[in-house]
Design a protein around this motif. Structure first.
Motif, PDB file in Angstrom:
ATOM      1  N   MET A   1       0.513  -0.933  -0.177  1.00 34.86           N
ATOM      2  CA  MET A   1      -0.139  -0.087   0.087  1.00 34.86           C
ATOM      3  C   MET A   1       0.968   0.736  -0.369  1.00 34.86           C
ATOM      4  O   MET A   1       1.863   0.986   0.438  1.00 34.86           O
ATOM      5  CB  MET A   1      -0.896   0.008   1.602  1.00 34.86           C
ATOM      6  N   LYS A   2       0.414   1.974  -1.231  1.00 32.42           N
ATOM      7  CA  LYS A   2       1.179   3.307  -0.974  1.00 32.42           C
ATOM      8  C   LYS A   2       0.874   4.391  -0.563  1.00 32.42           C
ATOM      9  O   LYS A   2      -0.573   4.497  -1.265  1.00 32.42           O
ATOM     10  CB  LYS A   2       2.342   3.619  -2.424  1.00 32.42           C
ATOM     11  N   LEU A   3       1.349   5.641   0.493  1.00 30.61           N
ATOM     12  CA  LEU A   3       0.959   6.729   1.038  1.00 30.61           C
ATOM     13  C   LEU A   3       1.163   7.557  -0.008  1.00 30.61           C
ATOM     14  O   LEU A   3       2.027   7.835  -1.033  1.00 30.61           O
ATOM     15  CB  LEU A   3       1.245   6.450   2.333  1.00 30.61           C
ATOM     16  N   SER A   4      -0.343   8.705  -0.160  1.00 31.35           N
ATOM     17  CA  SER A   4       0.238  10.065  -1.133  1.00 31.35           C
ATOM     18  C   SER A   4       1.297  10.818   0.194  1.00 31.35           C
ATOM     19  O   SER A   4       0.638  10.697   1.301  1.00 31.35           O
ATOM     20  CB  SER A   4      -1.258  10.404  -1.103  1.00 31.35           C
ATOM     21  N   PRO A   5       2.093  11.589  -0.463  1.00 33.15           N
ATOM     22  CA  PRO A   5       2.381  12.824   0.704  1.00 33.15           C
ATOM     23  C   PRO A   5       1.820  13.123   1.721  1.00 33.15           C
ATOM     24  O   PRO A   5       2.204  13.521   2.472  1.00 33.15           O
ATOM     25  CB  PRO A   5       2.823  13.366  -0.471  1.00 33.15           C
ATOM     26  N   ASN A   6       0.621  13.701   1.685  1.00 34.90           N
ATOM     27  CA  ASN A   6      -0.176  14.760   2.054  1.00 34.90           C
ATOM     28  C   ASN A   6      -0.898  13.541   3.159  1.00 34.90           C
ATOM     29  O   ASN A   6      -0.605  13.898   3.865  1.00 34.90           O
ATOM     30  CB  ASN A   6      -1.901  14.534   0.902  1.00 34.90           C
ATOM     31  N   VAL A   7      -0.819  12.348   2.845  1.00 35.84           N
ATOM     32  CA  VAL A   7      -1.248  11.854   4.799  1.00 35.84           C
ATOM     33  C   VAL A   7      -0.190  10.912   5.319  1.00 35.84           C
ATOM     34  O   VAL A   7      -0.069  11.099   6.531  1.00 35.84           O
ATOM     35  CB  VAL A   7      -2.042   9.881   3.823  1.00 35.84           C
ATOM     36  N   LEU A   8       1.384  11.256   4.712  1.00 35.91           N
ATOM     37  CA  LEU A   8       2.544  10.778   5.069  1.00 35.91           C
ATOM     38  C   LEU A   8       2.287  11.813   6.131  1.00 35.91           C
ATOM     39  O   LEU A   8       3.480  11.920   6.930  1.00 35.91           O
ATOM     40  CB  LEU A   8       3.212  10.785   4.127  1.00 35.91           C
ATOM     41  N   ILE A   9       2.498  12.902   5.039  1.00 35.01           N
ATOM     42  CA  ILE A   9       3.445  14.274   6.339  1.00 35.01           C
ATOM     43  C   ILE A   9       2.211  14.748   7.434  1.00 35.01           C
ATOM     44  O   ILE A   9       2.763  14.783   8.680  1.00 35.01           O
ATOM     45  CB  ILE A   9       2.535  15.676   5.243  1.00 35.01           C
ATOM     46  N   VAL A  10       0.825  14.071   7.189  1.00 30.73           N
ATOM     47  CA  VAL A  10       0.409  14.613   8.841  1.00 30.73           C
ATOM     48  C   VAL A  10       0.115  13.335   9.164  1.00 30.73           C
ATOM     49  O   VAL A  10       0.308  13.248  10.857  1.00 30.73           O
ATOM     50  CB  VAL A  10      -1.809  14.644   7.664  1.00 30.73           C
ATOM     51  N   VAL A  11       0.469  11.905   9.481  1.00 33.15           N
ATOM     52  CA  VAL A  11       0.488  11.007  10.127  1.00 33.15           C
ATOM     53  C   VAL A  11       1.821  11.520  10.260  1.00 33.15           C
ATOM     54  O   VAL A  11       2.109  11.287  11.880  1.00 33.15           O
ATOM     55  CB  VAL A  11       0.661   9.743   9.254  1.00 33.15           C
ATOM     56  N   LEU A  12       3.314  11.786   9.909  1.00 31.23           N
ATOM     57  CA  LEU A  12       4.280  12.362  10.611  1.00 31.23           C
ATOM     58  C   LEU A  12       4.528  13.549  11.159  1.00 31.23           C
ATOM     59  O   LEU A  12       4.823  13.363  12.235  1.00 31.23           O
ATOM     60  CB  LEU A  12       5.799  12.368   9.254  1.00 31.23           C
ATOM     61  N   PHE A  13       3.923  14.029  10.726  1.00 27.64           N
ATOM     62  CA  PHE A  13       3.520  15.204  11.549  1.00 27.64           C
ATOM     63  C   PHE A  13       2.692  15.664  13.125  1.00 27.64           C
ATOM     64  O   PHE A  13       3.530  15.524  14.744  1.00 27.64           O
ATOM     65  CB  PHE A  13       2.678  16.727  11.217  1.00 27.64           C
ATOM     66  N   PHE A  14       1.598  13.858  13.474  1.00 29.40           N
ATOM     67  CA  PHE A  14       0.579  13.598  14.389  1.00 29.40           C
ATOM     68  C   PHE A  14       2.066  12.857  15.480  1.00 29.40           C
ATOM     69  O   PHE A  14       2.090  12.778  16.674  1.00 29.40           O
ATOM     70  CB  PHE A  14      -0.521  12.955  14.060  1.00 29.40           C
ATOM     71  N   LEU A  15       2.874  12.161  14.671  1.00 30.17           N
ATOM     72  CA  LEU A  15       3.763  11.393  15.297  1.00 30.17           C
ATOM     73  C   LEU A  15       4.669  12.170  16.455  1.00 30.17           C
ATOM     74  O   LEU A  15       4.892  12.341  17.149  1.00 30.17           O
ATOM     75  CB  LEU A  15       4.345   9.431  14.129  1.00 30.17           C
ATOM     76  N   THR A  16       5.257  13.067  15.639  1.00 33.23           N
ATOM     77  CA  THR A  16       6.137  14.384  16.361  1.00 33.23           C
ATOM     78  C   THR A  16       5.133  14.785  17.628  1.00 33.23           C
ATOM     79  O   THR A  16       6.327  14.346  18.591  1.00 33.23           O
ATOM     80  CB  THR A  16       6.743  14.866  14.940  1.00 33.23           C
ATOM     81  N   PHE A  17       4.071  15.249  17.605  1.00 32.09           N
ATOM     82  CA  PHE A  17       3.258  15.564  18.015  1.00 32.09           C
ATOM     83  C   PHE A  17       3.198  14.278  19.068  1.00 32.09           C
ATOM     84  O   PHE A  17       4.185  15.147  20.051  1.00 32.09           O
ATOM     85  CB  PHE A  17       2.166  16.014  17.589  1.00 32.09           C
ATOM     86  N   LEU A  18       3.254  13.329  19.739  1.00 31.17           N
ATOM     87  CA  LEU A  18       2.681  12.620  20.198  1.00 31.17           C
ATOM     88  C   LEU A  18       3.922  12.394  20.742  1.00 31.17           C
ATOM     89  O   LEU A  18       4.192  11.841  22.409  1.00 31.17           O
ATOM     90  CB  LEU A  18       2.105  11.218  19.413  1.00 31.17           C
ATOM     91  N   ILE A  19       5.000  11.749  19.915  1.00 27.13           N
ATOM     92  CA  ILE A  19       6.851  11.466  21.013  1.00 27.13           C
ATOM     93  C   ILE A  19       6.636  12.603  21.335  1.00 27.13           C
ATOM     94  O   ILE A  19       7.011  12.308  22.717  1.00 27.13           O
ATOM     95  CB  ILE A  19       7.364  11.002  19.426  1.00 27.13           C
ATOM     96  N   HIS A  20       6.665  13.609  21.656  1.00 30.22           N
ATOM     97  CA  HIS A  20       7.206  14.967  21.813  1.00 30.22           C
ATOM     98  C   HIS A  20       6.266  15.069  23.253  1.00 30.22           C
ATOM     99  O   HIS A  20       6.707  15.280  24.108  1.00 30.22           O
ATOM    100  CB  HIS A  20       7.115  15.829  21.093  1.00 30.22           C
ATOM    101  N   PHE A  21       4.782  14.893  22.645  1.00 25.01           N
ATOM    102  CA  PHE A  21       4.033  15.296  24.397  1.00 25.01           C
ATOM    103  C   PHE A  21       4.052  14.541  25.187  1.00 25.01           C
ATOM    104  O   PHE A  21       4.388  14.151  26.153  1.00 25.01           O
ATOM    105  CB  PHE A  21       2.222  15.810  24.140  1.00 25.01           C
ATOM    106  N   SER A  22       4.618  12.785  24.920  1.00 17.06           N
ATOM    107  CA  SER A  22       4.620  12.447  25.790  1.00 17.06           C
ATOM    108  C   SER A  22       6.184  12.080  25.864  1.00 17.06           C
ATOM    109  O   SER A  22       6.136  11.999  27.317  1.00 17.06           O
ATOM    110  CB  SER A  22       4.900  10.261  24.928  1.00 17.06           C
ATOM    111  N   LEU A  23       7.314  12.461  26.261  1.00 15.25           N
ATOM    112  CA  LEU A  23       8.944  12.471  26.467  1.00 15.25           C
ATOM    113  C   LEU A  23       8.657  14.127  27.431  1.00 15.25           C
ATOM    114  O   LEU A  23       8.871  14.171  28.365  1.00 15.25           O
ATOM    115  CB  LEU A  23       9.800  13.007  25.393  1.00 15.25           C
TER     116      LEU A  23
END
Length: 123
Positions: free
Chosen positions: A1-23
């Motif tokens: 399954m290939k993700l579009s760049p839009n979806v990938l950008i949104v997912v990586l942004f929220f992962l960055t936030f969740l990881i940083h917020f939990s730290l």
């Protein structure tokens, strides 16, 4: 399954936030209000820059690379101004907490611009 760049950008942004917020909350035990304000500012700025990149790509795609460089410079200036407003220096290890998300989001913006440039070359 290939993700579009839009979806990938949104997912990586929220992962960055969740990881940083939990730290921020569970490892360093710092106040979460400052990090939420910071990411709210980053979210608005990031959406604005992605929108501007898409607009430049539609209007003048030959200047997309230069516009991304200009937007990164604008983002740097805005981050410098917001640093004074949020009193980043009060946070222990503030360089890790505020510079790392800046570079991650700059890399995501650059990745998105590269995908747009490559998409235009294929057509």
């Amino acid at each position: 399954m290939k993700l579009s760049p839009n979806v990938l950008i949104v997912v990586l942004f929220f992962l960055t936030f969740l990881i940083h917020f939990s730290l921020w909350k569970f490892v360093f035990h710092l106040d979460e209000i400052l990090i939420i304000k910071f990411y709210l500012f980053l979210s608005v700025m990031f959406m604005m820059m992605v929108t501007l990149v898409v607009l430049v790509n539609r209007i003048a795609p030959e200047f997309l690379g230069l516009s991304v460089i200009g937007l990164i410079l604008l983002k740097f200036g805005l981050m410098y101004l917001i640093r004074k407003k949020l009193n980043f220096e009060e946070v222990p290890g503030y360089k890790f907490h505020f510079i790392l998300p800046y570079f991650v989001l700059t890399a995501l913006l650059t990745y998105y611009a590269i995908k747009l440039i490559n998409h235009d070359k294929k057509q």
